[in-house]
Design a protein around this motif. Structure first.
Motif, PDB file in Angstrom:
ATOM      1  N   PRO A 137      -7.419 -32.243  14.391  1.00  0.00           N
ATOM      2  CA  PRO A 137      -8.876 -32.249  14.640  1.00  0.00           C
ATOM      3  C   PRO A 137      -9.649 -31.445  13.590  1.00  0.00           C
ATOM      4  O   PRO A 137     -10.137 -30.348  13.843  1.00  0.00           O
ATOM      5  CB  PRO A 137      -9.003 -31.618  16.030  1.00  0.00           C
ATOM      6  N   SER A 138      -9.772 -32.006  12.399  1.00  0.00           N
ATOM      7  CA  SER A 138     -10.435 -31.287  11.305  1.00  0.00           C
ATOM      8  C   SER A 138     -11.948 -31.245  11.457  1.00  0.00           C
ATOM      9  O   SER A 138     -12.627 -30.527  10.714  1.00  0.00           O
ATOM     10  CB  SER A 138     -10.073 -31.943   9.966  1.00  0.00           C
ATOM     11  N   HIS A 139     -12.485 -32.010  12.416  1.00  0.00           N
ATOM     12  CA  HIS A 139     -13.934 -32.041  12.626  1.00  0.00           C
ATOM     13  C   HIS A 139     -14.371 -31.133  13.787  1.00  0.00           C
ATOM     14  O   HIS A 139     -15.552 -31.125  14.145  1.00  0.00           O
ATOM     15  CB  HIS A 139     -14.406 -33.472  12.904  1.00  0.00           C
ATOM     16  N   LEU A 140     -13.426 -30.415  14.368  1.00  0.00           N
ATOM     17  CA  LEU A 140     -13.748 -29.564  15.524  1.00  0.00           C
ATOM     18  C   LEU A 140     -14.820 -28.545  15.161  1.00  0.00           C
ATOM     19  O   LEU A 140     -14.717 -27.837  14.159  1.00  0.00           O
ATOM     20  CB  LEU A 140     -12.490 -28.844  16.008  1.00  0.00           C
ATOM     21  N   GLN A 141     -15.873 -28.462  15.993  1.00  0.00           N
ATOM     22  CA  GLN A 141     -16.980 -27.543  15.757  1.00  0.00           C
ATOM     23  C   GLN A 141     -17.187 -26.569  16.902  1.00  0.00           C
ATOM     24  O   GLN A 141     -17.659 -25.447  16.688  1.00  0.00           O
ATOM     25  CB  GLN A 141     -18.280 -28.332  15.520  1.00  0.00           C
ATOM     26  N   ILE A 142     -16.860 -27.009  18.127  1.00  0.00           N
ATOM     27  CA  ILE A 142     -17.076 -26.159  19.299  1.00  0.00           C
ATOM     28  C   ILE A 142     -15.794 -26.108  20.113  1.00  0.00           C
ATOM     29  O   ILE A 142     -15.231 -27.144  20.472  1.00  0.00           O
ATOM     30  CB  ILE A 142     -18.239 -26.689  20.165  1.00  0.00           C
ATOM     31  N   LEU A 143     -15.342 -24.878  20.387  1.00  0.00           N
ATOM     32  CA  LEU A 143     -14.114 -24.657  21.151  1.00  0.00           C
ATOM     33  C   LEU A 143     -14.404 -23.686  22.279  1.00  0.00           C
ATOM     34  O   LEU A 143     -14.833 -22.550  22.042  1.00  0.00           O
ATOM     35  CB  LEU A 143     -13.028 -24.090  20.225  1.00  0.00           C
ATOM     36  N   ARG A 144     -14.182 -24.142  23.535  1.00  0.00           N
ATOM     37  CA  ARG A 144     -14.439 -23.313  24.710  1.00  0.00           C
ATOM     38  C   ARG A 144     -13.201 -23.336  25.622  1.00  0.00           C
ATOM     39  O   ARG A 144     -13.138 -24.101  26.574  1.00  0.00           O
ATOM     40  CB  ARG A 144     -15.645 -23.823  25.490  1.00  0.00           C
ATOM     41  N   PRO A 145     -12.199 -22.469  25.349  1.00  0.00           N
ATOM     42  CA  PRO A 145     -10.976 -22.522  26.161  1.00  0.00           C
ATOM     43  C   PRO A 145     -10.950 -21.528  27.327  1.00  0.00           C
ATOM     44  O   PRO A 145     -10.006 -21.539  28.115  1.00  0.00           O
ATOM     45  CB  PRO A 145      -9.904 -22.141  25.141  1.00  0.00           C
ATOM     46  N   ASN A 146     -11.942 -20.669  27.429  1.00  0.00           N
ATOM     47  CA  ASN A 146     -11.850 -19.552  28.379  1.00  0.00           C
ATOM     48  C   ASN A 146     -12.542 -19.875  29.699  1.00  0.00           C
ATOM     49  O   ASN A 146     -12.832 -21.018  30.003  1.00  0.00           O
ATOM     50  CB  ASN A 146     -12.473 -18.303  27.752  1.00  0.00           C
ATOM     51  N   GLY A 147     -12.821 -18.836  30.481  1.00  0.00           N
ATOM     52  CA  GLY A 147     -13.541 -19.007  31.731  1.00  0.00           C
ATOM     53  C   GLY A 147     -12.659 -19.468  32.867  1.00  0.00           C
ATOM     54  O   GLY A 147     -12.745 -20.616  33.312  1.00  0.00           O
ATOM     55  N   GLY A 148     -11.792 -18.588  33.363  1.00  0.00           N
ATOM     56  CA  GLY A 148     -10.897 -18.921  34.466  1.00  0.00           C
ATOM     57  C   GLY A 148      -9.504 -19.285  34.023  1.00  0.00           C
ATOM     58  O   GLY A 148      -8.566 -19.275  34.824  1.00  0.00           O
ATOM     59  N   ASN A 149      -9.352 -19.644  32.774  1.00  0.00           N
ATOM     60  CA  ASN A 149      -8.026 -19.961  32.251  1.00  0.00           C
ATOM     61  C   ASN A 149      -7.332 -18.692  31.768  1.00  0.00           C
ATOM     62  O   ASN A 149      -7.967 -17.642  31.586  1.00  0.00           O
ATOM     63  CB  ASN A 149      -8.141 -20.959  31.094  1.00  0.00           C
ATOM     64  N   HIS A 150      -6.038 -18.783  31.546  1.00  0.00           N
ATOM     65  CA  HIS A 150      -5.267 -17.632  31.084  1.00  0.00           C
ATOM     66  C   HIS A 150      -4.345 -18.067  29.946  1.00  0.00           C
ATOM     67  O   HIS A 150      -3.127 -18.048  30.055  1.00  0.00           O
ATOM     68  CB  HIS A 150      -4.457 -17.018  32.237  1.00  0.00           C
ATOM     69  N   PHE A 151      -4.964 -18.462  28.874  1.00  0.00           N
ATOM     70  CA  PHE A 151      -4.218 -18.905  27.710  1.00  0.00           C
ATOM     71  C   PHE A 151      -3.771 -17.717  26.852  1.00  0.00           C
ATOM     72  O   PHE A 151      -4.415 -16.661  26.838  1.00  0.00           O
ATOM     73  CB  PHE A 151      -5.076 -19.822  26.834  1.00  0.00           C
TER      74      PHE A 151
END
Length: 330
Positions: A47-61
């Motif tokens: 995904p070389s075009h990725l601009q926005i990443l939101r992995p948090n908020g309740g997750n535990h990565f």
């Protein structure tokens, strides 16, 4: 697919590596789920075009990425990976993201110390940085070369002198650390200053009164002593919290040019004298706590006219009891 939003779906389990097949992906939203597992470089191989990443908020990565990883994408705007375990070191790959303006790494498992030139490595357009509730210790790096507007470094283990800040700064939160030397650069800009629960001591500098744009001054639970400098030039000031210090031997002079004040807490000090009549001109005041001092005399004549006052604590002082009849209690 360019936009992939899985927010608030009660998802569990790990992030599948097949996400890398979405080569046109620009936005990935995973917030407010219960996902776990490890995020690796292989997830972002294509995904070389990725601009926005939101992995948090309740997750535990946990993000396990090589220190020399150079992402194939450039994120924009806010990068919020708070509550993702990215530590123990500050992730170097973030430095490659030159288009982000906000960075939140709070509660991200970062420990150790930051390099003195940390500020020089940050993206030049970064305006907000949050490194709160980690285990970062040592001296705070020099941030004077940045363009930061908001800095949140609370609940860490920073010690020594307060850091150098840029002239662009408006809000800084250094509370719940171990700073111990007198205030310095905190008085060089105009902002909301939060530096409570440290070990700061000495006299509050007179330059504090030159912060004409300051709107919050919170230096609660330190060891400041002697006189409080005049704040009459701080006309935007809305909150003062100097409770639990050792301020002594002064008479309170509030009100002049401070009509917009909303909250004052100067409890648990050694203040003496009477409350100035000018305090009644602070018609927007909602909370006033002057408890546990050595204040004496009568309350101001117009004290009962502060109609917006919702909380008042004058306990453990030496006021003349008869003056309390000025309050209209209905």
């Amino acid at each position: 697919m360019r936009y992939f939003n899985l927010n608030s779906n009660n998802l569990t389990g790990s992030l599948p590596e097949s996400i890398r097949e979405l080569s046109s992906l620009e936005e990935l939203h995973l917030r407010r789920n219960s996902m776990i597992g490890v995020i690796r470089e292989s997830h972002f191989r294509n995904p070389s075009h990725l601009q926005i990443l939101r992995p948090n908020g309740g997750n535990h990565f946990s993000m396990k990425l090589n220190s020399d990883w150079n992402p194939p994408f450039q994120l924009i705007g806010m990068l919020d990976i708070s509550y993702c375990n990215v530590g123990p070191n500050f992730p170097k790959w973030i430095i490659t993201q030159t288009n982000i303006s906000e960075l939140d790494l709070s509660n991200a498992g970062i420990s150790g110390s930051l390099r003195h030139n940390f500020g020089d490595l940050l993206p030049t357009g970064l305006e907000t940085i949050v490194l709160s509730t980690d285990q970062i210790h040592g001296k705070t790096p020099n941030l004077s070369t940045t363009r930061l507007i908001h800095v949140y470094l609370s609940t860490d283990r920073f010690a020594g002198a307060e850091p150098l800040f840029p002239p662009t700064l408006q809000v800084v939160d250094l509370s719940h650390n171990m700073f111990s030397e007198p205030l310095s650069s905190i008085c060089a800009s105009s902002f909301g200053a939060h530096s409570s629960l440290n070990k700061l001591s000495g006299k509050l500098p007179s330059s504090l009164g030159n912060l004409v744009g300051i709107f919050v001054l919170r230096l609660h639970e330190n060891n400041f002593s002697r006189e409080l400098p005049s704040l009459e030039n701080c006309t935007d000031l809305q909150m003062v919290d100097l409770g639990d210090n050792n301020l002594s031997g002064i008479e309170i002079e509030f009100g002049r040019n401070l009509e917009g004040m909303r909250s004052i807490d100067m409890s648990s000090n050694y203040l003496v004298g009477e409350i100035s009549e000018s305090i009644a001109s602070m018609t927007e005041l909602k909370s006033l706590n002057l408890s546990r001092n050595h204040l004496t005399g009568k309350l101001p004549e117009d004290f009962g006219n502060m109609k917006n006052l919702e909380s008042l604590d004058l306990s453990r002082n030496y006021f003349i009891p008869a003056s309390f009849s000025r309050f209209n209690i209905s």
